[in-house]
Design an enzyme around this catalytic site. Structure first.
Site, PDB file in Angstrom:
ATOM      1  CG  ASP A 194     -23.744  -5.770 158.805  1.00 36.27           C
ATOM      2  OD1 ASP A 194     -24.668  -5.650 157.982  1.00 36.27           O
ATOM      3  OD2 ASP A 194     -22.807  -6.577 158.661  1.00 36.27           O
ATOM      4  CG  ASP A 248     -27.751  -6.682 153.665  1.00 37.07           C
ATOM      5  OD1 ASP A 248     -28.625  -6.915 152.814  1.00 37.07           O
ATOM      6  OD2 ASP A 248     -27.289  -7.553 154.407  1.00 37.07           O
TER       7      ASP A 248
END
Length: 169
Positions: free
Chosen positions: A93, A156
């Site tokens: 992330d 992601d």
């Protein structure tokens, strides 16, 4: 045909709601508490900290109200500190966090410190790259029960690639 009056009303609503949220959040980071289905505030950036900061930058771009620029910049020091302390433990992330925060700050303000943090974040993200498969590892191995995380890649991870392209440029 676009109803300009309705569009301006929606814009004013979004800006008002974000200002209210920013006044409550300050330099903290909102995280959803799944048990209570409400936001809690944390010192830890988590994986969503860049989203909150990014919304403030978008509100600044939409309104040119310096309030939103200052609100977006408020948590930047905490984010940099967490990058220094946690490094690759921030997971894949890193792109979500630093593209929407430090990179946005650099683009909007020309702040060279934010540019440097963007590059440092990209250098940290690339350390998660696995040559035996050419992918960015999603998660760490938190315990023996999570040994499969050493080879996990999720969609992601792809959303974090723009950080690498921006740092390269």
């Amino acid at each position: 045909m676009v109803d300009m009056v309705k569009l301006e009303e929606m814009k004013a609503f979004v800006l008002r709601k974000q200002r209210e949220a920013s006044e409550r959040i300050g330099d903290l980071f909102p995280h959803i508490n799944p048990e209570y289905k409400e936001y809690e505030l944390s010192e830890s950036v988590g994986w969503t900290g860049g989203f909150y900061t990014g919304v403030n930058y978008l509100c600044y771009e939409m309104s040119r109200d310096v309030y939103f620029l200052k609100a977006a910049q408020l948590p930047l020091d905490k984010m940099e500190k967490q990058l220094d302390e946690k490094g690759t433990k921030l997971g894949h992330d890193i792109g979500f966090l630093y593209s929407l925060a430090h990179y946005a700050d650099y683009v909007i303000t020309g702040n060279e410190d934010s540019k440097a943090v963007t590059i440092k974040a990209a250098e940290t993200l690339i350390k998660r790259f696995k040559t035996n498969g050419n992918y960015i590892q999603a998660w760490d191995i938190w315990s023996p029960a999570y040994a499969d995380n050493a080879t996990r890649m999720i969609i992601d991870c792809m959303y974090n690639l723009p950080l690498l392209f921006r740092a390269y440029e």
